[in-house]
Write an enzyme that holds these catalytic residues in place. Structure first.
Site, PDB file in Angstrom:
ATOM      1  N   ARG A  72       0.819  -1.221   0.000  1.00 52.26           N
ATOM      2  CA  ARG A  72       0.000   0.000   0.000  1.00 52.26           C
ATOM      3  C   ARG A  72       0.848   1.264   0.000  1.00 52.26           C
ATOM      4  O   ARG A  72       0.432   2.306  -0.457  1.00 52.26           O
ATOM      5  CB  ARG A  72      -0.944  -0.006   1.203  1.00 52.26           C
ATOM      6  CG  ARG A  72      -2.220  -0.764   0.892  1.00 52.26           C
ATOM      7  CD  ARG A  72      -3.136  -0.778   2.055  1.00 52.26           C
ATOM      8  NE  ARG A  72      -2.444  -1.267   3.246  1.00 52.26           N
ATOM      9  CZ  ARG A  72      -3.018  -1.500   4.406  1.00 52.26           C
ATOM     10  NH1 ARG A  72      -4.299  -1.272   4.556  1.00 52.26           N
ATOM     11  NH2 ARG A  72      -2.339  -1.956   5.432  1.00 52.26           N
ATOM     12  N   LYS A 180       2.185 -18.960   6.295  1.00 57.86           N
ATOM     13  CA  LYS A 180       1.402 -19.384   7.438  1.00 57.86           C
ATOM     14  C   LYS A 180       0.813 -18.163   8.128  1.00 57.86           C
ATOM     15  O   LYS A 180       1.323 -17.065   7.881  1.00 57.86           O
ATOM     16  CB  LYS A 180       2.261 -20.207   8.392  1.00 57.86           C
ATOM     17  CG  LYS A 180       3.326 -19.367   9.132  1.00 57.86           C
ATOM     18  CD  LYS A 180       4.036 -20.167  10.157  1.00 57.86           C
ATOM     19  CE  LYS A 180       3.425 -20.029  11.508  1.00 57.86           C
ATOM     20  NZ  LYS A 180       3.893 -18.876  12.295  1.00 57.86           N
ATOM     21  N   ASP A 209       6.130 -23.843   4.968  1.00 61.30           N
ATOM     22  CA  ASP A 209       6.501 -24.005   6.370  1.00 61.30           C
ATOM     23  C   ASP A 209       8.018 -23.891   6.363  1.00 61.30           C
ATOM     24  O   ASP A 209       8.704 -24.807   5.891  1.00 61.30           O
ATOM     25  CB  ASP A 209       6.063 -25.378   6.888  1.00 61.30           C
ATOM     26  CG  ASP A 209       6.379 -25.538   8.358  1.00 61.30           C
ATOM     27  OD1 ASP A 209       7.473 -25.098   8.775  1.00 61.30           O
ATOM     28  OD2 ASP A 209       5.555 -26.075   9.099  1.00 61.30           O
ATOM     29  N   HIS A 210       8.543 -22.762   6.823  1.00 66.70           N
ATOM     30  CA  HIS A 210       9.970 -22.525   6.571  1.00 66.70           C
ATOM     31  C   HIS A 210      10.867 -23.536   7.279  1.00 66.70           C
ATOM     32  O   HIS A 210      12.023 -23.708   6.911  1.00 66.70           O
ATOM     33  CB  HIS A 210      10.368 -21.077   6.893  1.00 66.70           C
ATOM     34  CG  HIS A 210      10.535 -20.777   8.348  1.00 66.70           C
ATOM     35  ND1 HIS A 210       9.484 -20.533   9.182  1.00 66.70           N
ATOM     36  CD2 HIS A 210      11.643 -20.692   9.127  1.00 66.70           C
ATOM     37  CE1 HIS A 210       9.936 -20.298  10.406  1.00 66.70           C
ATOM     38  NE2 HIS A 210      11.247 -20.389  10.401  1.00 66.70           N
ATOM     39  N   LYS A 214      14.927 -25.768   6.226  1.00 66.79           N
ATOM     40  CA  LYS A 214      16.185 -25.781   6.991  1.00 66.79           C
ATOM     41  C   LYS A 214      16.976 -27.041   6.637  1.00 66.79           C
ATOM     42  O   LYS A 214      16.409 -28.135   6.574  1.00 66.79           O
ATOM     43  CB  LYS A 214      15.889 -25.763   8.503  1.00 66.79           C
ATOM     44  CG  LYS A 214      15.287 -24.441   8.991  1.00 66.79           C
ATOM     45  CD  LYS A 214      15.021 -24.485  10.494  1.00 66.79           C
ATOM     46  CE  LYS A 214      14.194 -23.309  10.949  1.00 66.79           C
ATOM     47  NZ  LYS A 214      14.947 -22.131  11.320  1.00 66.79           N
ATOM     48  N   GLU A 248      12.899 -20.799  22.251  1.00 68.54           N
ATOM     49  CA  GLU A 248      13.309 -19.490  21.733  1.00 68.54           C
ATOM     50  C   GLU A 248      13.650 -18.570  22.891  1.00 68.54           C
ATOM     51  O   GLU A 248      13.009 -18.619  23.943  1.00 68.54           O
ATOM     52  CB  GLU A 248      12.179 -18.857  20.909  1.00 68.54           C
ATOM     53  CG  GLU A 248      11.863 -19.638  19.662  1.00 68.54           C
ATOM     54  CD  GLU A 248      10.883 -18.895  18.780  1.00 68.54           C
ATOM     55  OE1 GLU A 248      11.349 -18.103  17.958  1.00 68.54           O
ATOM     56  OE2 GLU A 248       9.668 -19.090  18.937  1.00 68.54           O
ATOM     57  N   ASP A 268       1.026 -21.190  16.722  1.00 72.68           N
ATOM     58  CA  ASP A 268       2.162 -20.532  16.065  1.00 72.68           C
ATOM     59  C   ASP A 268       3.267 -21.536  15.714  1.00 72.68           C
ATOM     60  O   ASP A 268       3.919 -21.388  14.687  1.00 72.68           O
ATOM     61  CB  ASP A 268       2.706 -19.448  17.012  1.00 72.68           C
ATOM     62  CG  ASP A 268       3.789 -18.607  16.380  1.00 72.68           C
ATOM     63  OD1 ASP A 268       3.564 -18.115  15.256  1.00 72.68           O
ATOM     64  OD2 ASP A 268       4.866 -18.441  17.000  1.00 72.68           O
ATOM     65  N   HIS A 273       5.330 -26.147  12.428  1.00 71.71           N
ATOM     66  CA  HIS A 273       6.750 -26.519  12.467  1.00 71.71           C
ATOM     67  C   HIS A 273       7.006 -27.793  13.276  1.00 71.71           C
ATOM     68  O   HIS A 273       7.719 -28.691  12.852  1.00 71.71           O
ATOM     69  CB  HIS A 273       7.590 -25.393  13.074  1.00 71.71           C
ATOM     70  CG  HIS A 273       7.348 -24.040  12.462  1.00 71.71           C
ATOM     71  ND1 HIS A 273       7.112 -23.869  11.129  1.00 71.71           N
ATOM     72  CD2 HIS A 273       7.300 -22.798  13.008  1.00 71.71           C
ATOM     73  CE1 HIS A 273       6.945 -22.566  10.880  1.00 71.71           C
ATOM     74  NE2 HIS A 273       7.050 -21.910  12.005  1.00 71.71           N
ATOM     75  N   LYS A 373       8.462 -19.114  24.209  1.00 70.17           N
ATOM     76  CA  LYS A 373       9.177 -17.846  24.048  1.00 70.17           C
ATOM     77  C   LYS A 373       9.877 -17.515  25.355  1.00 70.17           C
ATOM     78  O   LYS A 373       9.422 -17.930  26.436  1.00 70.17           O
ATOM     79  CB  LYS A 373       8.181 -16.720  23.737  1.00 70.17           C
ATOM     80  CG  LYS A 373       7.360 -16.956  22.476  1.00 70.17           C
ATOM     81  CD  LYS A 373       8.143 -16.605  21.246  1.00 70.17           C
ATOM     82  CE  LYS A 373       7.288 -16.687  20.005  1.00 70.17           C
ATOM     83  NZ  LYS A 373       8.079 -16.720  18.782  1.00 70.17           N
TER      84      LYS A 373
END
Ligand code: BG6
Length: 532
Positions: A72, A180, A209-210, A214, A248, A268, A273, A373
């Site tokens: 945008r 995702k 799905d990253h 890997k 993480e 998430d 994953h 997290k």
């Protein structure tokens, strides 16, 4: 200052790489345009454009291509190029020095406009057709939906109406990468799937799905099925339990609070994953290394996860949310105080699960999954603990002068280190040198950085290249997504029926809530994050 020499250097890299037969074998050959919706977003700037830059330098992109961003924010092509050049310079990982004349930067274009406005798509079509005519490209397009999920279906509808989507059998191809999250629960995932498959054939859809991009994740299949010594042990005769951890250190940085608070750790990270890691660890060997065979086997694993009753959910899940940290050196606001988060939120920033893979191979072997997290450190691994030997020959009682090991024998453990350390280790018992018998646990280790002196491609590089080549093996199919949501939605429904959890229940930068230990069978413990 002129950047011409630097540009020439990178073009040279590209040409040399193009001639390399290894590169030739896997490079994308069809001239095409990549259209990125959400072009001024974080993912596009931090990951996608740098990934394309690296693919270009390594010679993997076709000789003719264009990249068109949409967002945008009003921008000209030149302004977009300038902005992306800065991002590439920030994130470059192959030792090169990108300049404004780099072919990738020169191939960037921009179309300003809202994705709910038909005019944007008319402008986009005009731009794409002009680029096709100018560069003699046949009209192949890869659309990348790097936008919030509520825009997925409307964008596809507009693309269809603007005549930008070709049929599955058309030799000029249309492919769409969808970021995702694919749905919020089973019902919304099904609705989204219906909307997407109204416009596209399953073969044209690349749900990303990253984690599958890997290196260490792809290596799970190579490790299991490219060797003969471990696979015979991957079953309930030999494995005591499997622990999959994705820890993480980061929390709600980058203004993620508003998104995360509606999602939580299970949506998430687990639905996508972590379930992919579970599938790759538990699946049967595929009949061939193609998209259909690999995904068929993953689906069978997901089908073996039987949705749980609320009582089972209570017994087999532990949720956590971090509180504030007021240490002398380290301070952190509680999850509930993060920007965008509801001050009374009961969203989990940590979740641990005990999962049963109800099939012949794995019956009786608990799979423990945890992610969160603000944990002690960033560490992801799959730890496979094997059963103990049937008899302990080395016990003290059998010869107290001679044997010093009073304890039960140690478990053997195979660990697939996913990140940030990349490799694997195997622990086993060994006789300590000396006149008596004392067993010590030792490790055999393989680390990528020592074994291979080359840079591993980033997940998005691999996945973008695969989509350009039309290989969907590392993307998720609709039935995979459906079965994963079926299991996760039963957990979400179970949680709704349970009393609200008492949050916060863990201190930042620890291993998470102590309560997670209650999921474990007698004699088992979570691996400490410190030891990872
Ligand atoms: C994303 C999640 O999909 O994966 C994030 O939305 C998470 O919350 C990230 O931080 C983790 O990815 P990686 O590659 O850093 O392990």
């Amino acid at each position: 200052m002129s950047d011409a020499p630097r540009s020439r250097a990178t073009v040279q890299i590209h040409r040399d790489a193009e001639l390399d037969p290894q590169v030739q074998a896997v490079r994308a050959k069809d001239p095409m345009s990549i259209v990125i919706f959400g072009a001024s977003g974080d993912l596009a700037q931090r990951k996608l454009i740098p990934a394309l830059y690296h693919l270009h330098n390594a010679g993997y992109l076709p000789s003719t291509y264009a990249v068109v961003g949409n967002g945008r924010t009003p921008m000209s092509d030149d302004e977009y190029r300038e902005r992306m050049l800065e991002k590439v310079q920030e994130h470059v990982a192959d030792g090169t020095k990108p300049g404004a004349k780099h072919p990738l930067i020169a191939a960037l274009h921009y179309v300003t406009g809202d994705t709910d406005d038909a005019k944007t798509f008319a402008d986009l079509r005009e731009k794409l057709e002009a680029l096709d005519a100018e560069r003699k490209m046949p009209g192949n397009r890869l659309f990348y939906l790097s936008v919030a999920p509520r825009f997925f279906a409307p964008i596809l509808m507009h693309l269809k109406e603007a005549g930008l989507i070709r049929g599955k059998h058309d030799p000029v191809w249309t492919r769409v990468i969808i970021e995702k999250p694919f749905g919020h629960d089973l019902q919304s995932a099904r609705e989204l799937n219906d909307a997407v498959t109204d416009v596209l054939d399953e073969d044209q859809i690349y749900r990303i799905d990253h984690y599958l991009g890997k290196e260490t994740v792809q290596n799970i299949l190579s490790f299991r099925f490219g060797n003969s010594i471990f696979e015979p042990l991957f079953n309930n005769n030999h494995v005591a339990n499997v622990q999959i951890t994705v820890a993480e250190r980061l929390g709600m940085e980058g203004k993620r609070g508003a998104y995360y608070d509606r999602s939580g750790a299970i949506r998430d990270m687990v639905q996508n994953h972590m379930f992919q890691l579970l599938c790759l660890t538990a699946m049967e060997p595929p009949s061939a290394l193609d998209a259909r065979s690999i995904r068929d086997e993953k689906v069978k694993v997901l089908k073996s996860l039987i949705p749980q009753t609320p009582e089972e959910v209570a017994a087999n899940t532990v949720r956590g949310q971090y509180g504030a940290l007021n240490g002398k050196s380290e301070k952190l606001a509680a999850y509930r105080e993060a920007e965008g988060v509801d001050p009374n939120s009961v969203t989990e920033s940590y979740v641990a699960l005990k999962v049963k893979v109800d099939n012949w191979r794995w019956a009786g072997v608990p799979f423990y999954l945890r992610t969160g997290k603000c944990l002690r450190k960033r560490a992801s691994e799959i730890a496979i603990t094997f059963k103990r030997p049937p008899l302990n020959l080395f016990r003290k009682e059998s010869n107290s002068d001679y044997c010093l090991l009073a304890d039960r024998p140690k478990y053997n453990r195979l660990i697939l280190h996913i990140q940030p350390d990349e490799g694997m280790s195997l622990s086993f018992a060994c006789k300590q040198p000396g006149m008596r018998v004392q067993l010590e646990e030792v490790d055999m280790q393989f680390m990528y950085e020592h074994a291979f002196q080359q840079r591993s491609p980033e997940a998005y590089e691999r996945l973008l290249l695969d989509a350009l080549r039309g290989d969907a093996s590392l993307f998720t199919r609709s039935d995979e997504v459906d079965y994963a949501w079926r299991y996760i939605t039963a957990i979400l429904d179970g949680w709704k029926q349970l009393p609200a959890p008492k949050f916060p229940n863990y201190t930042p930068y620890t291993d998470g809530p102590e309560e997670a230990q209650r999921l474990m069978n007698a004699g088992e413990r979570w691996r400490s994050l410190e030891s990872m």
